[in-house]
Design an enzyme around this catalytic site. Sequence first.
Site, PDB file in Angstrom:
ATOM      1  N   ARG A 118       0.895  -1.137  -0.005  1.00  0.00           N
ATOM      2  CA  ARG A 118       0.119  -0.004  -0.139  1.00  0.00           C
ATOM      3  C   ARG A 118       0.848   1.244  -0.132  1.00  0.00           C
ATOM      4  NH1 ARG A 118      -4.678  -0.710   4.100  1.00  0.00           N
ATOM      5  NH2 ARG A 118      -6.291  -0.086   2.311  1.00  0.00           N
ATOM      6  N   THR A 119       0.804   2.189  -0.945  1.00  0.00           N
ATOM      7  CA  THR A 119       1.361   3.335  -0.828  1.00  0.00           C
ATOM      8  C   THR A 119       0.176   4.398  -0.003  1.00  0.00           C
ATOM      9  OG1 THR A 119       2.368   2.891  -2.842  1.00  0.00           O
ATOM     10  CG2 THR A 119       2.277   5.386  -2.138  1.00  0.00           C
ATOM     11  N   GLU A 164      -3.668  11.657  15.202  1.00  0.00           N
ATOM     12  CA  GLU A 164      -4.443  12.847  15.620  1.00  0.00           C
ATOM     13  C   GLU A 164      -4.406  13.480  16.883  1.00  0.00           C
ATOM     14  OE1 GLU A 164      -5.853   9.572  14.813  1.00  0.00           O
ATOM     15  OE2 GLU A 164      -5.433   9.973  12.694  1.00  0.00           O
TER      16      GLU A 164
HETATM   17  N1  HPA Z   1      -5.029   6.946  13.962  1.00  0.00           N
HETATM   18  C1  HPA Z   1      -4.610   6.940  12.681  1.00  0.00           C
HETATM   19  N2  HPA Z   1      -4.246   6.104  12.154  1.00  0.00           N
HETATM   20  C2  HPA Z   1      -4.365   4.888  12.687  1.00  0.00           C
HETATM   21  C3  HPA Z   1      -4.544   4.518  14.003  1.00  0.00           C
HETATM   22  C4  HPA Z   1      -4.968   5.673  14.719  1.00  0.00           C
HETATM   23  O1  HPA Z   1      -5.497   5.823  16.066  1.00  0.00           O
HETATM   24  N3  HPA Z   1      -4.501   3.667  14.468  1.00  0.00           N
HETATM   25  C5  HPA Z   1      -4.056   2.632  13.413  1.00  0.00           C
HETATM   26  N4  HPA Z   1      -3.886   3.523  12.355  1.00  0.00           N
END
Ligand code: HPA
Length: 280
Positions: free
Chosen positions: A100-101, A201
Amino acid sequence: MSQVTDSDPNPLDEIGADPFEIARQAAAEIAQATGVAHHDIALTLGSGWGQAADLMGETTATIPAADITGFSKPALAGHPGTLRSVLLPSGERALVIGARTHFYEGHGVRRVVHSVRAAAATGASIMILTNGAGSIRESWTPGTPVLIRDHINLTAASPLEGATFVDLTDLYSARLRSLAREIDASLGEGVYCQFRGPNYETPAEVQMAKAIGGHLVGMSTALEAIAARESGMEVLGMSLVTNFAAGIQTTPLSHEEVLSTGSAAQGRIGALLASIVGKL
Ligand code: HPA
């Protein structure tokens, strides 16, 4: 600093490139390298989902994705960077994309969706997109698989170019979701928010995602799903909850946690996905 380097040149980045022509070329090379002229379904296996490929059927060819036109070199540990052709018990063929890119790699959205367009060009009419995601819902604890019912694309990008107006009302196929629930009636459904990443986030962003109707946060899938729909494919999306989203869990998030939850759950969710594929 730009992350696009000359060490990984790609025809998709050339001026005047036609991404669909490059996808057709990739599909011809996949047919040549696997000895399989036509694939019926395609799957992109994200964090935790890798074992499904072994349980689904017999792998008859494995090729490094970077050998195929338009594919980028793998950027991440935990992603094998291969394409596999799997013979299903039904006699149908699955193309398993372990390469995956991500949008956060900074190579542009054409490269992000190239695998999906190439899969469509191999003949696949169903695209199964899986990922690891953070959960906003407290009842979806790490290790829980969830069906994606809809998405919110927070990347401010689209794989569609020009005046290409594509309807996304039923992007994540209701037919495929109900088929998945026939295998496992306990599967929940949620709205996946794709952030650009690669930072996780902030707690405030997670609260925003919740307020606008999101249940899962991640860094993939939405852009790929749009491209799959543009190519006329039916889409099934599934997330493995690898962690509670930032601020829902009080401990710091880490890629190691995502990988370890993924590997702890992989036997179970691999078997689930293999059973779903068996029903298609
Ligand atoms: N946030 C964004 N991407 C992710 C997360 C997350 O909490 N967990 C796995 N990929």
